[in-house]
Structures are given as structure tokens and as C-alpha cells.
Design a protein around this motif. Structure first.
Motif, PDB file in Angstrom:
ATOM      1  N   ASN A 151      46.041  47.992  26.603  1.00 34.31           N
ATOM      2  CA  ASN A 151      44.911  47.148  26.250  1.00 34.31           C
ATOM      3  C   ASN A 151      43.766  47.424  27.213  1.00 34.31           C
ATOM      4  OD1 ASN A 151      45.717  45.498  24.070  1.00 34.31           O
ATOM      5  ND2 ASN A 151      47.052  44.320  25.435  1.00 34.31           N
ATOM      6  N   SER A 167      43.137  45.386  30.485  1.00 32.43           N
ATOM      7  CA  SER A 167      44.583  45.167  30.397  1.00 32.43           C
ATOM      8  C   SER A 167      44.941  43.752  30.834  1.00 32.43           C
ATOM      9  CB  SER A 167      45.310  46.202  31.252  1.00 32.43           C
ATOM     10  OG  SER A 167      44.910  46.092  32.601  1.00 32.43           O
ATOM     11  N   PHE A 168      43.934  42.996  31.251  1.00 36.51           N
ATOM     12  CA  PHE A 168      44.144  41.605  31.682  1.00 36.51           C
ATOM     13  C   PHE A 168      42.889  40.826  31.300  1.00 36.51           C
ATOM     14  CE2 PHE A 168      42.445  44.348  34.978  1.00 36.51           C
ATOM     15  CZ  PHE A 168      41.234  43.732  35.258  1.00 36.51           C
ATOM     16  N   PRO A 203      40.900  39.774  37.610  1.00 33.93           N
ATOM     17  CA  PRO A 203      41.739  39.126  36.581  1.00 33.93           C
ATOM     18  C   PRO A 203      41.682  37.605  36.694  1.00 33.93           C
ATOM     19  CG  PRO A 203      43.116  40.147  38.278  1.00 33.93           C
ATOM     20  CD  PRO A 203      41.700  40.482  38.621  1.00 33.93           C
ATOM     21  N   VAL A 204      41.467  36.973  35.554  1.00 31.13           N
ATOM     22  CA  VAL A 204      41.381  35.509  35.514  1.00 31.13           C
ATOM     23  C   VAL A 204      42.795  34.946  35.720  1.00 31.13           C
ATOM     24  CG1 VAL A 204      40.819  33.528  34.065  1.00 31.13           C
ATOM     25  CG2 VAL A 204      39.389  35.589  33.992  1.00 31.13           C
ATOM     26  N   MET A 230      36.540  38.172  29.354  1.00 26.36           N
ATOM     27  CA  MET A 230      36.811  39.169  28.327  1.00 26.36           C
ATOM     28  C   MET A 230      38.330  39.199  28.184  1.00 26.36           C
ATOM     29  SD  MET A 230      35.241  42.953  28.481  1.00 26.36           S
ATOM     30  CE  MET A 230      35.150  43.963  27.019  1.00 26.36           C
TER      31      MET A 230
END
Lengths: 648, 648
Positions: free
Chosen positions: B50, B53-54, B109-110, B143
Motif C-alpha cells: 500500500n 503503507s500506514f 504514521p498516525v 492520508m
């Protein structure tokens, strides 16, 4: 954590002026001719030889003195003494006097004394003589020495980009080595989150794209890229990397570490080691740009995210590189187009990524620096400041993302693996906008897309003669309801729709859904719409209200934007079932497909484009046996495939 | 000598069918991403990750639970407990619960539990807490994982030519090596007359250009050229070269040795070692083309002369190569244009080299395979069979000679070294047609050229008020006599005109000419015209007729097409004196200049183009001090330089 606010943003014209005032000095190097393609000539080329270097026969025949032939004719040929033969490449020397001739091949040097060549068709040999049956004039079938390229002529100018023709000219005048320009441009990606492609992607990391896009972009401008790799967000490491690059390059491009955020240090280093000329350009996405000079070497710091970096590179850096290599005009690769949709702008000056399909321009910005903004855009337009609207039909100038191959067809609507098959078999390049089925109708109505793939079901309605109660019609009712005209619907193929569940799931149909967590598709998706109808039927059968039924299925109101997202939700255990086509389940061993309907996936086409070669090709493939045989499982052509329904 | 007549010529469409039926099999190889630019993708690329990817923060700020912020405002900020900090690239893990926040950088990354990011602008930190002053909605400034590129998505199709954007996408999904196509194409030049560039050019020899133009052309199509060098016109040597190439290549291109002339053997070899599929295509210059197959490897024999070889390559071979590499549309690089001049054709189907300047198309064929037909042409048009005329204004499709950079201005008229200075200083690319001064007036009248350099003198005439008896006016009388309208004459600079003689010559002026051999310029040249007037004056002074005087100068009636040709004639001793400008003599140590006049070299411009940027730039440079200082000796700006004389 210390934060530094941006200084005053520099206006666009001022930024251009600053960049154009930067001094970069291309080096000169020698290139073998066969490797010179695409390089930039470092010096003007003046030829030292005549081309041809001798008077050259342009026909096979006989070299003669023209006056000897003036009186001849087919009935009264003139007889000339044959002295010998000059093949191409020969340096055989003859002197042709009155009454004499020499046989000569195309490309061979015309002998002394001869001033014309009689074509072989108008001659015949016998016993050491040749009979000429048609007069020639002086100079006929001879290319004079230097008549192609004259010794002393300037054949190519400094700064010329060497293409096929230039290379041909250089070869013809005997150049084996050519002086070309070498402009070494260092490329540094910065950021703790970056890893190199090919490496393992740990959590929180992203692959470094900028090193590679900038490498290709620099190359495309005729300059020489040098990769310095990824540099951590650490002042000492970064300063060291810059120092090395400064000693080896004429210009340095960095990306990332230029914003006011945590750990961004690029502008501080430039400020300490050299001079910052600008920090921030007043055009979206130019805010993070830094322009500076260290020890006479200019440094341009680009935004970290790939699409912004490439926008700023193409807007400011590429024209500067081309100019530094000697070009003045043509430094910007642009193409004219017409806006196919009305744009709203936030009022700030902006570079907007756009797609360009056969002269029609539409926005292609997925926002937030999505890399797909790149692959779905062919270039960008500049939206002036204080603009709220740009109306459909406005002529715009698109700055291209370098040498782009533009798409052949713009296809909107719902995703379908059948489109990949169509793309492969037509050999066309599709630009696909997955708008969902209902979005497909809208973009066709707006005239943006050429074709939309649609699978929107409508229930039987009383007024329609051709349907039976309970019957579901695809797409035509939606077209009529929307009042679309000047379009045609081409019937496509049938798709099996169902629930996607894990292999070990007990779900055996829609009846099993109550109490199970569902991941539904987004509103506007045809698949969601057909589920809706089947749920209605089920509620009717059960004698309960539709609302009652759907409220018993948690997640019925969810809306995954793609089938892939549906699969992910089911696989990750976030949902017990998803809705989608058979093909999705078949591609994944852990998923099982529970069919609940067959739907019709059709193509809505603007009438205006029906006769362009690309659409013709599309339809030809749709109707072909090869297409039928290559459709993946769950998709199937049927008797209506290719049927044309016009809407005037 | 044995000659073989051509077999039946194959029609163009049949030739295309034959070529498209040839089987070439590209190989697959792996390319490092940084070297992949311009190559063709051998397989479709499906992403295994993805992107991102995160879930990724798109702003600097605080990761929070959106619902915690719903009630906050600037006057009543909400206070959240600060758990820590996540910089970009970090894999720090936090779980955000109600009432908590984590500081986060763009790209980081969230954390678990958080569903929105509050921009730093709407927050302030104090004592381990953060105050939020503006609500956020779920998903704001985040995102989602896979929202850019979804795992399992096909991101690129087989056959895609890799440009900047494609390379960016490949990097983003972590591809370090990409599968690309390799189509090895062997290139063989044949002919006893050929030598390699860089080698000595013996009499009767020409440099091999085809190896290099075809190398670049094959490369441009995305295929892989292999040079086999020059092969003599000898069956045994040639067969051996072909055998080697057949074992190493997917396709072989030869040039030369295909016509019916002496020593041409290509078709015989193909006939013996394999199969000839066509010998001769019924389109000029396709007559010498041979198409055949040896051991399954197709061989296309092209004409020997470089411009014909490149025409046939671009018309038949390049589209085939592109198609073999997976492209279907876009296999032909074309551009639409308008014929700017009426063409006459000989009735045979023909590929005509043309220039293309800002959409206007004009013939650029110097004939007989001149290499300059290449450098002066941007592409070619197809003239249909049985066509006698193609009228000016006809829309035509130009097939480009690959990736050409088209000229910016089309300049006709008489040659002047001042034009090189103008080209250098404007940075524009001039396409120059040396038509002579009088030709310059005609092509401007015909609307073909943008600008003509003219130096045509006219004698004082009774009707004109502004002149004195005996005075010579430049260019304006010619414009009036021709009735030209919608043009402007821009006064250029003055040029010294005189006799070019050898250093040891006794010729000291026009008076010395009687009895001496003169090499004059061609009719229509301004230099010839000013000589004419000066000779008239001299005759008058001597009290003899002009005819008497000119008849006493052998060669007065001659007409060299260029100044360089004049110099050559004088240097080689063929003439005792020539006529030309000082600059020509200055460039050559063996020549002396004997001035007899000063002339005015002006620029005639179509009014229609006066405001285009290229012409503006041209005029700006003409009026600049830098231009004045860079003009070579014998050319000089003066008070009238830049003066504009309109003719409505």
C-alpha cells in the motif's frame, strides 16, 4: 522542539529571476558519435570538407560530355567510345574527351572532362562503345562537390540537442567525436522516513521516489544527474553530503527537510555555509522551496513529497537547466489545451496537476502529494492568484512533465478488471478515473471523459413498456432520468456480484447477513445499488421493512471506495463480509465468493468521439472473440455485448 | 557487368502488411531503476504494498480523536494530554485515547486511536498538555493507508515507455529493478565507397552516415541498436556479416547494395540464404528497399543514401519497431500542418521531406539524397499517387523524423554571416533557406518564410522624391515594384562588397577586371546586382557601353550559388576574381578584399508575425549593443539599423 516560521514568501516572478540569475557552468567533454544522441553540442560545428567531396553521379549510367549528346535521339543514337568503368568507392581516374564515355555507378566520382551522366536506361553497350539515345544537359545527374554541404559552412550551432538528423550530418562530415556539454547535477533526498527502493519497508517508512524522478528529469533536460542517495535529517550528516556534492556538481537539487516542521534543517545549513536567496515561493506547492548558493554552487531545495517536487522541478528548475545548456526558446515543454471542466480555486496562485487527453484538460490532483497525482497527470497548469473559477472551455497552457506519452482515452466510471483486458488488447493507453458508476454518468454529461464504465441498476417502473414487474434494467433508466443526450450506451458484459467472505465463513447468502459486520461499497457504486435492491427483495420476502433488515447488519452504511479496500477489510477481520464481484475473490486464496446477482457492465460513450480511431478500436476489441476468451472468471460476454443504444 | 532489373514494385499498403507480419521477439531483461528511463516495460507491474503503507499525517500538528475537538473554539480551547512525539520516519507507537494527543510531523504514521491531525497553527503546548482551538473532522489531515496506491493494483501496463512519472511510481512501490524489453536490432552499412567518420576520406569515398542515424533512430524507438559497421560490396563478406547479425539480433537493418546497379548484391544474398518477401516499394524513394527473412530473422534493406534511408526508416521501420515493443497507437510520430506553398508532383507516390515551422509546412528536399535534406527537414509528407498539385493551404500530416526540435523561425533570402550572430544572440533556432535576395522577396510574398534577409539595390528613379540622381536605394523599390503588402522592412546593417582575389593578385578595383576571369554570383543575388550598377557607372565613366565592358570580362555571366563557391573558384585558380563581402576574404588567409561598394542588408518581415515572441526577440537583438559589437569585420550597424518601414 524549536520551530522556525517561514520567512516572507517570494513572488513567482521574483523566484524565476533569482533562479535565472544563478551561475552554473557546464563542462565540455568529448562524446563518441554513437553515444551523442540527446546530448547538447558544446561548440559550433564548421565543416572541414565538402559533401560530397567530389562531383558525384546520382544515377547509374555513363559519364559523358553533354554536348556530345545534344544531337542524339532514339532513332539516331550517338556512339561514344567506352573508356572503362567507375564503381562506387573507386578512385579510378579517367579523362573523358569528346566522343568518349565512362560507365559509372551511382555514388561514384564523375571523371575529369565529363559534365553529365546519361542514365543506363537510355544507353546500350556494344563492342567497346556505348550508344546514347537521349540528350543530357550539363550537370545532369551529377551532384557537384560541396553542393550538399560546403567546406567552411557552419552546420550546427552550439547548444543544439543532438537528434537523429544532427547525428547524420555529423557523420557525413566525418566527425567521430563530438564536443558536448556536461552539466553535473547532484541529487540528494533528505528525510528520516526514506528508504531505498528494493529495501525492506519498516513501519513509518516510505520509499524514496525523488532521487529517481529527479534523476530522470535532469537527464531529460540534457544534464548529467549524480545520485547522492538518502541523507538523514541531521545537520552534521547533511552538511557533509552537501559539501561533497558542492565539490562535484554545478548545481545541487535536494528534496525534503525544507519545511518549517520538526527536524527540517536544510535552510539552516545553506544559511550557515553559504547564502540563502529565497525561502518559500508564493505558489502552491512552492512554500517549502529553498534557493541558495554554497561556494558558488547553487542549491535548490525542493519539497519532500514527490508530486510537489516534480511540479516545482518542471516549473522552475527544468527551464533553467535547458537554458543553462544553451536553449532559449523551447526551454519549457508546453501544450495548449481546453479546460473540460470548471475549476474552483482557493484564490492562491497554484500549480495544478492536470491530465491532457486529445487537447482536453482536466484536473488530476489527488492531493496531499499523492504519487498517483503524478502518474495520472501529464503536466500542470498555473492558476493565477485571486482566481475563484476557471470555466470549462477556457484555453490553458499545460507545462508537460517532460517527455510524456499522453493517454489515448479517458475512461471514467466504476472499476472493472475487464478494462485491463480491453487496454491490453486494444494496445491503447487508458487514463482511468474511478468515479464509481454514478460519477461516470456525470463526467460523460460534463464532457470530461470519453467513455464511462457503468453498472447502475434501476427497478422496473410502471411507465416502461419493455420491462416486466420486478425486472431490473441497467443504465438506460439512469441516462433517461439524467436527461443525457448525444451519448450512446454500448452494452458490455455480465458480472457476477456477491459477498466476499473468508474461506471458513458460514455466510451462505444475503440471508446470513443479519448480525454480521458488512463492508459495503461507497454511495454511487453500482455494486452498492444492486445489493440495495436484493436486500429490498429479501426484506419483502421476509415480510419486514428494508430499514429493519439493514439495521440488523452492522456496517451496512459503510462505504469502501474500492473493491480492493473491501477485500482488505474482510481479510484483516474488520468485517465478516464485503460486497464485490467474483473476480476479486478469485484473485485471493483466502476469500470465498457467495453470489447473489448478475449485473450488466456497459460503456457510456459521448457521441462526439464515437468515430475517432481510438474508440473504434475499443469497440472492435469489445466485440472480438479474443476479448470474450480473455475475460477473467466472473465476467462474461453475452448476446447483447456490443449492442448500441443511442440517446439523441 | 550483369544487371538485374527490379522485380515488380510492391504497393505501399502491401509493404506495410508485409512488414507488420514480420515476427520479432523482444527479449526480457532487468534494468536498474535509474537506468530505466526511456525503456519499455516488459511486464505489467502490480504493487505488493500500500502507498502510503500506514495512515500518514499530511500536516505538522497533533494526532487526536476528532470527537475530542468538536466542542472547542478559539475562545474555549480543549486541553489534551500530550503523550509524546512522532517525527517522520519514526516507528514510535502510541495509543491515543479520549483526552489525549500525540505531536506528529508531516509524513509520520498516525498512532492507534487517533483519527485526525490538528494543524500546529491551531494549537499551543503547555506543561505536558496541548490546547486545541479549532475542531477537526474524522480523517482530516490524514492520508489513509493505500489511499494513494492500493496493494494489488495494476500500476503500469506492459509496453509502457518509462518516463519521469512512471519511474516515480516504480520507486514509490519499492521497485529497484524493473523488467524491460530488449529488442536487439543489427545495423549494417554496405558499399565500397564508405569509410568511418574520423578516418581519412580518400577520393571517391564518403563517410558512413547511415550506421549513426539508424543507431539513433532505433534507440529512439526504445529498441537496442547493435552496430556491425561497414561491409564491402562483396557477396562472401556480406553473407558472413549477415550470418553473425542473424545469430545476435531480432531484426537487421542494412543500407545500400539494394539497387539494380553495379555490384549491388543484398537481394541475392537474402534470396539464397532465406526468403525475399519484397524487392522495391512503389513509393519514392522506396524502390531499392528489400524485405526478407533469414533463419526467422527479418532483414530490411534500406536505400544507401542517408536521407532516403531515414525516410524509409521513419515511414516503415520505426512504426513497426514501436509496435513490436507493445505500442499500438502513437507508433507514428506525426504533427498536423498547413502547406505554405503549392507543390508540384511527378505523379508518383512519394515521401517528400518537409520543414515544419509553427504549423506551416514547406518542402525541404535538396534532391539526390543530400544529407542537408535531413538537417533542413523536420519530417516528411506522403504525396498520393497521380497527384499533380497540392495547393498552398492544404492541411497535411507530417511524419516527424523522430523526436525533432523544430526551428523557431524560417529565414530566407541572401546568406549573411550576420545571421549566425543573430541566431547565437537570440538563442532561437533559425531554419535558413538561402534563396538569394530576390528569392527572399518571393517567399515572403508567398507567405512561406517569416523573415527574408535582402540586399537588393535599385537605381534612383525620376518619380521618387526622396532620392537624388545617381543614388542607390535598397530593397524599398523592389518591394514597391512587386506590390508587396502587409510586410515591413526593418533596416539591418551595412556590408562592404568587393572583389575577392588572391593575395598576390594585381587586381586593384573594377577597372582592373577587363581581361581577367571573373566568378560572378547567381542572378537574383543582391551582390550581383550591386556589381552590375557599379559596372554601369564605370562604363559611363569610361564612355563605353556596359555591354562592351562586361564582354571584356570572361565569366561575367557566370553565377556561383554561394559566396563559399566564389572563394573556392578563386582559390582553385579557376577564376582571377570573385564578387562577395569582406567577411569571406577575411576568413581566408589566401584571399584579399578589394572593396567597390557598401550595401544595405535589411530584413523583410511578414506583418502577421511581427508580434510573435520569436520575431520580437530577433528585433530586440538586432537593436542591441551586443549585436553591434559582435558583428564580424565588414558588417556594421549604422544610424538606420532597426528603422521600421511598413508596407500596408
Amino acid at each position: 522542539m524549536k520551530r522556525k516560521e517561514f520567512r516572507e514568501l517570494v513572488p513567482v516572478e521574483e523566484a524565476r529571476r533569482i533562479i535565472n540569475s544563478l551561475q552554473v557552468r557546464p563542462e565540455k567533454e568529448s562524446s563518441a558519435l554513437e553515444n551523442a544522441y540527446g546530448k547538447i553540442l558544446a561548440e559550433e560545428i564548421v565543416t572541414e570538407i565538402n559533401v560530397p567531396s567530389f562531383p558525384r553521379a546520382t544515377m547509374d549510367g555513363y559519364a559523358v560530355r553533354a554536348e556530345d549528346t545534344y544531337a542524339c535521339s532514339e532513332t539516331e543514337p550517338v556512339k561514344l567510345k567506352l573508356l572503362g568503368n567507375i564503381p562506387a568507392g573507386s578512385d579510378a581516374r579517367f579523362t573523358v574527351s569528346t566522343g568518349e564515355a565512362v560507365e559509372i555507378a551511382t555514388g561514384a566520382p564523375v571523371p575529369e572532362g565529363a559534365d553529365a551522366v546519361v542514365m543506363v536506361e537510355y544507353s546500350s553497350e556494344e563492342n567497346g562503345t556505348v550508344l546514347i539515345s537521349r540528350p543530357v544537359t550539363e550537370g545532369e545527374n551529377i551532384m557537384k562537390a560541396g553542393s550538399d554541404i560546403l567546406k567552411g559552412e557552419r552546420v550546427l550551432r552550439r547548444g543544439r540537442k543532438l537528434g537523429t538528423r544532427e547525428i547524420g550530418v555529423l557523420a557525413s562530415i566525418g566527425k567521430k567525436e563530438v564536443p558536448v556539454l556536461r552539466l553535473p547535477v547532484g541529487i540528494i533526498s533528505t528525510g528520516d522516513e526514506l528508504v531505498n527502493p528494493g529495501e525492506n519497508l519498516a513501519r513509518g517508512k516510505v520509499y524514496d521516489a525523488n532521487s529517481y524522478t529527479l534523476y530522470a528529469g535532469v537527464q531529460e533536460c540534457g544534464a548529467f544527474p549524480l545520485l547522492y542517495g538518502i541523507v538523514m535529517d541531521d545537520e552534521i550528516v547533511m552538511r557533509k553530503a552537501l559539501e561533497t556534492a558542492v565539490s562535484e556538481c554545478a548545481l545541487i537539487l535536494t528534496s525534503g527537510s525544507t519545511s518549517s516542521g520538526a527536524g527540517d534543517v536544510m535552510y539552516r545549513i545553506i544559511d550557515e555555509a553559504g547564502e540563502t536567496l529565497a525561502h518559500g515561493i508564493n505558489i502552491k506547492p512552492g512554500k517549502p522551496v529553498v534557493i541558495g548558493v554554497i561556494k558558488g554552487v547553487p542549491i535548490i531545495g525542493l519539497p519532500g513529497n514527490p508530486s510537489s517536487a516534480l511540479l516545482i522541478f518542471n516549473e522552475f528548475v527544468a527551464p533553467f537547466l535547458r537554458k543553462s545548456l544553451g536553449a532559449e526558446v523551447g526551454i519549457r515543454k508546453t501544450e495548449a489545451g481546453i479546460l473540460s471542466t470548471t475549476l474552483r480555486s482557493e484564490g492562491r496562485q497554484q500549480l495544478l496537476p492536470v491530465g491532457l487527453v486529445r487537447g482536453r484538460v482536466y484536473p488530476a490532483d489527488r492531493g496531499s502529494g499523492a504519487i498517483t497525482s503524478l502518474s495520472e497527470a501529464d503536466g500542470f497548469i498555473e492558476i493565477p492568484p485571486e482566481t475563484e473559477f476557471m470555466e470549462a472551455g477556457t484555453p490553458v497552457e499545460v507545462t508537460l512533465f517532460g517527455e510524456v506519452e499522453k493517454p489515448d482515452l479517458l475512461i471514467a466510471g466504476g472499476f472493472c478488471p475487464g478494462l485491463d483486458v480491453l487496454e491490453d488488447l486494444t494496445g491503447l493507453r487508458f487514463r482511468t478515473l474511478y468515479t464509481g458508476s454514478s460519477g461516470g454518468f456525470s463526467v460523460i454529461a460534463a464532457g470530461t471523459a470519453d467513455i464511462a464504465g457503468v453498472n447502475m441498476p434501476s427497478r422496473y417502473s410502471e411507465g416502461r413498456k419493455e420491462t416486466l414487474p420486478g425486472e431490473i434494467l441497467y443504465n438506460t433508466p439512469t441516462i433517461e432520468n439524467m436527461g443525457l443526450s448525444r451519448v450512446v450506451l454500448i452494452k458490455g458484459y455480465r458480472r457476477e456480484v456477491g459477498l466476499l467472505v473468508k474461506q471458513d465463513s458460514q455466510i451462505s447468502g444475503l440471508e446470513s447477513l443479519p448480525g454480521k459486520r458488512l463492508i459495503n461499497r461507497n454511495r454511487g457504486s453500482g455494486t452498492r445499488a444492486i445489493l440495495e435492491m436484493k436486500i429490498e427483495e429479501l426484506a419483502e420476502k421476509k415480510g419486514i421493512s428494508k430499514k429493519e433488515l439493514t439495521e440488523s447488519v452492522p456496517g451496512y452504511g459503510s462505504g469502501a471506495k474500492s473493491e480492493v479496500a473491501v477485500c482488505e477489510a474482510v481479510l484483516s477481520g474488520k468485517a465478516d463480509a464485503g460486497v464485490g464481484i467474483r473476480n476479486c475473490a478469485e484473485k485471493n486464496n483466502d476469500l470465498k465468493f457467495v453470489k447473489f446477482a448478475e449485473e450488466e457492465y456497459d460503456f457510456l460513450i459521448r457521441k462526439e468521439v464515437l468515430d475517432i480511431p481510438e474508440v473504434k478500436k475499443f469497440l472492435q476489441v469489445l466485440n472480438s472473440a479474443e476479448f470474450a476468451s480473455k475475460l477473467p472468471i466472473g465476467l462474461q460476454v453475452y448476446e447483447r455485448t456490443g449492442e448500441i443504444i443511442p440517446f439523441e
